[in-house]
Design an enzyme around this catalytic site. Structure first.
Site, PDB file in Angstrom:
ATOM      1  CG  ASN B 105      -0.505  -0.468   2.444  1.00  0.00           C
ATOM      2  OD1 ASN B 105       0.697  -0.356   2.661  1.00  0.00           O
ATOM      3  ND2 ASN B 105      -1.367  -0.982   3.304  1.00  0.00           N
ATOM      4  CG  ASP B 135       2.010  -8.143   6.292  1.00  0.00           C
ATOM      5  OD1 ASP B 135       2.747  -9.144   6.391  1.00  0.00           O
ATOM      6  OD2 ASP B 135       2.239  -7.064   6.851  1.00  0.00           O
ATOM      7  CG  MET B 179       6.915 -11.655   9.355  1.00  0.00           C
ATOM      8  SD  MET B 179       7.736 -11.312   7.754  1.00  0.00           S
ATOM      9  CE  MET B 179       9.467 -11.280   8.261  1.00  0.00           C
ATOM     10  CD  GLU B 237       5.911  -8.841  12.379  1.00  0.00           C
ATOM     11  OE1 GLU B 237       7.094  -8.931  12.706  1.00  0.00           O
ATOM     12  OE2 GLU B 237       5.551  -8.428  11.260  1.00  0.00           O
ATOM     13  CD  GLN B 290       6.606 -15.140   8.601  1.00  0.00           C
ATOM     14  OE1 GLN B 290       5.416 -15.197   8.788  1.00  0.00           O
ATOM     15  NE2 GLN B 290       7.455 -14.828   9.570  1.00  0.00           N
TER      16      GLN B 290
END
Lengths: 394, 394
Positions: B105, B135, B179, B237, B290
């Protein structure tokens, strides 16, 4: 009357112990006996906790071959003298004549002491050990099943992390901590990550070489300068200083924590680098991932694990006892051999000193030539719904 | 005269950004233009640091598709107003008429601001964004390429670690930190690890739900009792307390360390558990693994990444600008769509509240149904000498 067989697993799990169980079960089913697995290793035998695996289905058996961890559970139980009698009681209850114990050098000691006890009391129960460690620290075998898969995973993930670490045009010191309390075989696998595209890792620290703070800082500073601020380090968790004490971020430095395990080498190195070179340091502990990443296991390793399992049953049914199945490196590939348990028990194989290039914090070509055959081939793990399908019996 | 195209990558890498580059390059080669890649994202454009990729070989292009990280480097550069002029200078020097920017973003904001600047100065340069994050926090797209592969890796490794963690007949609390600073999509992927064999993880903590120490300890105590001392936790996290502050082992508790980054949630949770429940706690930070475990990438995700890259070139060559390529979930599978950059820039998608079962620290079936299609299929990464072969151009 035919006697039955029991297998048990011991110590830390690997990606391919269960492949050895697969080999044992597959071979043992050729005989008209019952086949048991002890739950949680020798503890299951002490506690009469055996599972009858005689009629395991083909599909479960195939899942077992590719499943990580120890499908029947494991333990870290050191046998006491009074345990032996209890073990024989369980053996008698289940009419066990054959005991196959999969484990590392502690477990080979357990198996040897049990053999001696059986001889002493004049019983006819055969005991054979099957090698298993990710550390690869058993003597008298070309390698230990479990190491090949851990080495392949370390090589793969270090290569992937090397690409990730360099992605920004900025300084970054990356420290990857791998397992290995005494032997540097796992750390050495980091060297396999380098090729004509990936120039890192740059420095590897082995438990066989005493760790010196100043030498380390010099190494990192030199690499940092030469390589535009990018340094990638692989370090064994088992690094010790010249006095033989393990390196860790010690209580003096970590005193606010009390019982918080600070982990060790990676955090210690980060502390040194942030104090002296750059604040941009990343620590990655491969932790238990390196010993259970069965989705990325080595086919050569998996096949060797099956082979030692099958060989153990063949030998034990031939009446052989008090030996461990070894792996021999022959012109025709890996073959099963035997070695007396007494020559394996409690001994530790280190990375040969001629395989370490201590000046360059690297390995020699001999080490590469040794490791490469162990990581060849990819297993065909069964996937269901996008995720590997595994099995266990605890 | 035809104008040339430049692509750039931005922000944290994923296992499939390079698959989007593959899609862009493959599609752009159908036009008689030159094709450039900026080194280290927008920084490469500011510094005249472009590579001509027009004549990349078929074999290198195929390696690019399966390589992790950002093959041309990335950056986290927030554009200043004075940067725009410099960017146009570089574009003019290389006769760039088309700019494709792959990122999250922040990067979509960068692309939008650049578009506005281009309009303002009356130039004809088209700008299109291509989504990328692990994410999965971009709005107005069904998902972001990168997330599917990270989710598949988390599901796979959490399942493998669950098997490993339970191997001894002893208490153990395992905490896996994944994450996700704001969005819980990655943590949610831990739920995929459970099946009829693997009953863990037991508890998942999302950044969308304020973290409360007492609730956490109650959760762990209850699970600990119910499950014979075995608890497996997945934690984001990005956990925050009710005041919106990130949870971490804070300076008061970590004061001896000064600049040592104590990491956060996992170590904080360990501290709570060791103080209140059991000393046997293991923390695993999946860290950068990851986002770069391309050897285990999702085929569905990789294909979507290729698709958005190809679609970006098709659209930009049609004269479309100031949009991001989105992914639409249709009856025929995933299809490329478009969304104005202004409707994506700087906005963050959270895990929908109806997908979180906050009472059970778990996800609802809707979340599972959403995630499963994104992790389907396994990529065929090329292996050389037992290790995945990758490529990069920095």
């Amino acid at each position: 009357m035919k006697k039955n067989l029991v297998l048990a697993q011991s110590g830390g799990p690997t990606s391919v112990i269960n492949a050895s169980c697969y080999g044992i079960i597959k071979e043992a089913r050729k005989y008209e006996i019952k086949l048991y697995a002890a739950k949680f290793g020798i503890e299951g035998i002490l506690q009469n906790n055996l599972i009858d695996m005689t009629n395991i289905s083909e599909s479960d058996l195939n899942l077992l071959r590719y499943s990580p961890s120890a499908a029947f559970g494991s333990c870290r139980h050191k046998l006491k003298d009074e345990d032996f009698e209890k073990i024989i009681e369980t053996f008698d209850k289940y009419q066990i004549g054959y005991f196959v114990y999969i484990g590392g050098n502690d477990s080979m000691d357990t198996a040897h002491r049990l053999s001696e006890y059986i001889k002493k009391i004049g019983r006819d129960i055969k005991v054979i050990g099957v090698p298993k460690t990710i550390d690869n620290d058993l003597v008298n075998t070309h390698f230990c099943p479990g190491y090949g898969s851990a080495a392949k995973y370390i090589a793969t993930s270090v290569r992937e992390m090397s690409l990730d670490a360099d992605v920004y045009a900025k300084d970054i010191v990356t420290i990857v901590e791998v397992m290995g309390r005494n032997s540097g075989f796992l750390a050495a696998a980091g060297a396999l990550a380098r090729d004509n595209v990936v120039s890192s890792p740059h420095l590897i620290y082995f438990p066989e070489i005493p760790f010196d703070e100043n030498e380390f800082l010099n190494d990192v500073k030199t690499t940092f300068k030469r390589n535009n601020g990018k340094v990638f380090i692989v370090a064994s968790e088992g690094l010790k200083n010249k006095d033989g004490n393990y390196i860790y971020l010690n209580e003096q430095k970590a005193d606010a924590f009390g019982n918080v395990q600070m982990g060790g080498v990676g955090h210690y190195m980060r502390h040194l680098v942030t104090e002296n070179i750059t604040k941009r340091v990343k620590v990655v502990e491969l932790s238990i991932i390196q010993r259970c990443a069965a989705h990325a296991a080595s086919l050569a390793d998996n096949e060797a694990a099956v082979m030692v399992g099958e060989a153990a049953v063949k030998k034990i049914m031939d009446g052989v006892s008090d030996i461990m199945i070894s792996i021999k490196n022959t012109d025709n590939g890996f073959e099963a051999g035997t070695v007396p348990l007494s020559e394996v028990a409690n001994r530790t194989k280190l990375l040969p000193s001629q395989w370490i290039d201590s000046k360059n914090r690297w390995v020699t070509q001999d080490a590469i030539d040794y490791m490469l055959p162990l990581i060849q081939g990819e297993v065909k793990v069964p996937y269901v719904n996008g995720i590997p399908k595994y099995i266990r019996f605890i």
